[in-house]
Write a protein that holds these residues in place. Structure first.
Motif, PDB file in Angstrom:
ATOM      1  N   LYS A 106      90.359 -43.558  54.979  1.00 35.55           N
ATOM      2  CA  LYS A 106      89.398 -43.058  55.955  1.00 35.55           C
ATOM      3  C   LYS A 106      90.019 -42.869  57.336  1.00 35.55           C
ATOM      4  N   ASN A 107      91.260 -43.314  57.522  1.00 34.44           N
ATOM      5  CA  ASN A 107      91.919 -43.228  58.819  1.00 34.44           C
ATOM      6  C   ASN A 107      93.020 -42.191  58.819  1.00 34.44           C
ATOM      7  N   LYS A 108      93.291 -41.652  59.998  1.00 32.82           N
ATOM      8  CA  LYS A 108      94.396 -40.715  60.164  1.00 32.82           C
ATOM      9  C   LYS A 108      95.667 -41.456  60.573  1.00 32.82           C
ATOM     10  N   ASP A 109      95.547 -42.385  61.497  1.00 30.81           N
ATOM     11  CA  ASP A 109      96.719 -43.081  62.011  1.00 30.81           C
ATOM     12  C   ASP A 109      96.551 -44.589  61.981  1.00 30.81           C
ATOM     13  N   TYR A 110      95.985 -45.095  63.047  1.00 30.73           N
ATOM     14  CA  TYR A 110      95.866 -46.538  63.226  1.00 30.73           C
ATOM     15  C   TYR A 110      94.477 -47.027  62.822  1.00 30.73           C
ATOM     16  N   GLN A 111      94.442 -48.268  62.379  1.00 31.51           N
ATOM     17  CA  GLN A 111      93.160 -48.923  62.155  1.00 31.51           C
ATOM     18  C   GLN A 111      93.156 -50.185  62.994  1.00 31.51           C
ATOM     19  N   PHE A 112      92.253 -50.223  63.967  1.00 25.78           N
ATOM     20  CA  PHE A 112      92.168 -51.377  64.846  1.00 25.78           C
ATOM     21  C   PHE A 112      91.177 -52.402  64.300  1.00 25.78           C
ATOM     22  N   TRP A 113      89.940 -51.981  64.088  1.00 26.70           N
ATOM     23  CA  TRP A 113      88.909 -52.893  63.583  1.00 26.70           C
ATOM     24  C   TRP A 113      88.996 -52.982  62.077  1.00 26.70           C
ATOM     25  N   GLN A 114      88.663 -54.137  61.544  1.00 27.05           N
ATOM     26  CA  GLN A 114      88.556 -54.246  60.104  1.00 27.05           C
ATOM     27  C   GLN A 114      87.481 -53.275  59.643  1.00 27.05           C
ATOM     28  N   GLN A 115      87.689 -52.684  58.501  1.00 27.32           N
ATOM     29  CA  GLN A 115      86.785 -51.643  58.021  1.00 27.32           C
ATOM     30  C   GLN A 115      85.400 -52.184  57.698  1.00 27.32           C
ATOM     31  N   GLU A 116      85.368 -53.323  57.049  1.00 28.89           N
ATOM     32  CA  GLU A 116      84.077 -53.826  56.583  1.00 28.89           C
ATOM     33  C   GLU A 116      83.361 -54.608  57.671  1.00 28.89           C
ATOM     34  N   ASN A 117      82.084 -54.451  57.684  1.00 29.22           N
ATOM     35  CA  ASN A 117      81.215 -55.352  58.431  1.00 29.22           C
ATOM     36  C   ASN A 117      79.992 -55.553  57.545  1.00 29.22           C
ATOM     37  N   HIS A 118      79.484 -56.735  57.603  1.00 30.58           N
ATOM     38  CA  HIS A 118      78.381 -57.078  56.709  1.00 30.58           C
ATOM     39  C   HIS A 118      77.197 -57.553  57.533  1.00 30.58           C
ATOM     40  N   PRO A 119      76.442 -56.602  58.079  1.00 31.45           N
ATOM     41  CA  PRO A 119      75.284 -57.019  58.868  1.00 31.45           C
ATOM     42  C   PRO A 119      74.219 -57.655  57.987  1.00 31.45           C
ATOM     43  N   ILE A 120      73.582 -58.645  58.546  1.00 36.37           N
ATOM     44  CA  ILE A 120      72.474 -59.293  57.857  1.00 36.37           C
ATOM     45  C   ILE A 120      71.283 -59.348  58.795  1.00 36.37           C
ATOM     46  N   GLU A 121      70.146 -59.105  58.240  1.00 39.42           N
ATOM     47  CA  GLU A 121      68.929 -59.148  59.045  1.00 39.42           C
ATOM     48  C   GLU A 121      68.545 -60.600  59.304  1.00 39.42           C
ATOM     49  N   LEU A 122      68.239 -60.873  60.555  1.00 35.56           N
ATOM     50  CA  LEU A 122      67.846 -62.221  60.955  1.00 35.56           C
ATOM     51  C   LEU A 122      66.331 -62.301  60.872  1.00 35.56           C
ATOM     52  N   ILE A 123      65.846 -62.992  59.842  1.00 31.72           N
ATOM     53  CA  ILE A 123      64.421 -62.906  59.531  1.00 31.72           C
ATOM     54  C   ILE A 123      63.618 -64.157  59.850  1.00 31.72           C
ATOM     55  N   SER A 124      64.281 -65.272  60.143  1.00 32.58           N
ATOM     56  CA  SER A 124      63.518 -66.480  60.453  1.00 32.58           C
ATOM     57  C   SER A 124      64.092 -67.151  61.701  1.00 32.58           C
TER      58      SER A 124
END
Length: 172
Positions: A106-124
């Motif tokens: 998915k990148n052309k050159d550099y990757q700074f941030w890790q690709q994955e992020n796993h957001p979770i909904e804060l429900i309580s």
């Protein structure tokens, strides 16, 4: 409301230099002003950032994070590459980010941030309190400070000391 834990590729200690910290903090401020980002809690460590965020009506958190990551990655890579900036780790860091970029189609050159992020909904309320504690205790667990509000790059001051931190925070 979503927490975000984003690290620099391969956990490079980028945020030990003020120039890179300023790029990220200025970008977060811009996203607050222009992209509807609402920051509820945050903590910037040497190689990652924790965010508890939401967005104003009409904006989506994933769009704000995408734009933030895209802009900051370009800006920080350019600052690292800038020979006018003192950076003893320049070659090594650029090599690490280049390797990460080449390994990701998915990148052309550099990757700074890790690709994955796993957001979770804060429900309580209990879950929100757990995440707030986790975010604010990061520098304590790392041995950087004795108390969470002593750490400059965190929203702990906003929550625990009734002081203003470096970013505008909407308390939960």
């Amino acid at each position: 409301m979503l927490p975000y834990n984003g690290g620099a590729a391969r956990a490079v200690d980028v945020f030990t230099r003020l120039v890179y910290v300023d790029i990220l903090l200025d970008s977060l401020r811009y996203c607050q002003k222009e992209k509807g980002l609402r920051i509820h809690a945050w903590c910037l460590m040497s190689n990652h950032v924790h965010l508890m965020i939401s967005t104003e009506f009409g904006h989506h958190p994933s769009d704000a994070l995408r734009d933030l990551k895209k802009f900051t990655s370009r800006k920080i890579i350019a600052a690292i590459a800038d020979k006018e900036q003192p950076e003893s780790r320049r070659g090594w860091m650029l090599w690490i980010f280049k390797q990460a970029g080449e390994a990701n189609s998915k990148n052309k050159d550099y990757q700074f941030w890790q690709q994955e992020n796993h957001p979770i909904e804060l429900i309580s309320n209990k879950f929100i309190d757990q995440k707030l504690d986790y975010i604010h205790m990061n520098p304590v667990k790392a041995g950087l400070v004795d108390e969470p509000w002593e750490y400059r790059y965190s929203s702990a001051r906003d929550y625990m000391n009734d002081q203003k931190g470096l970013l505008e925070v909407e308390l939960i």
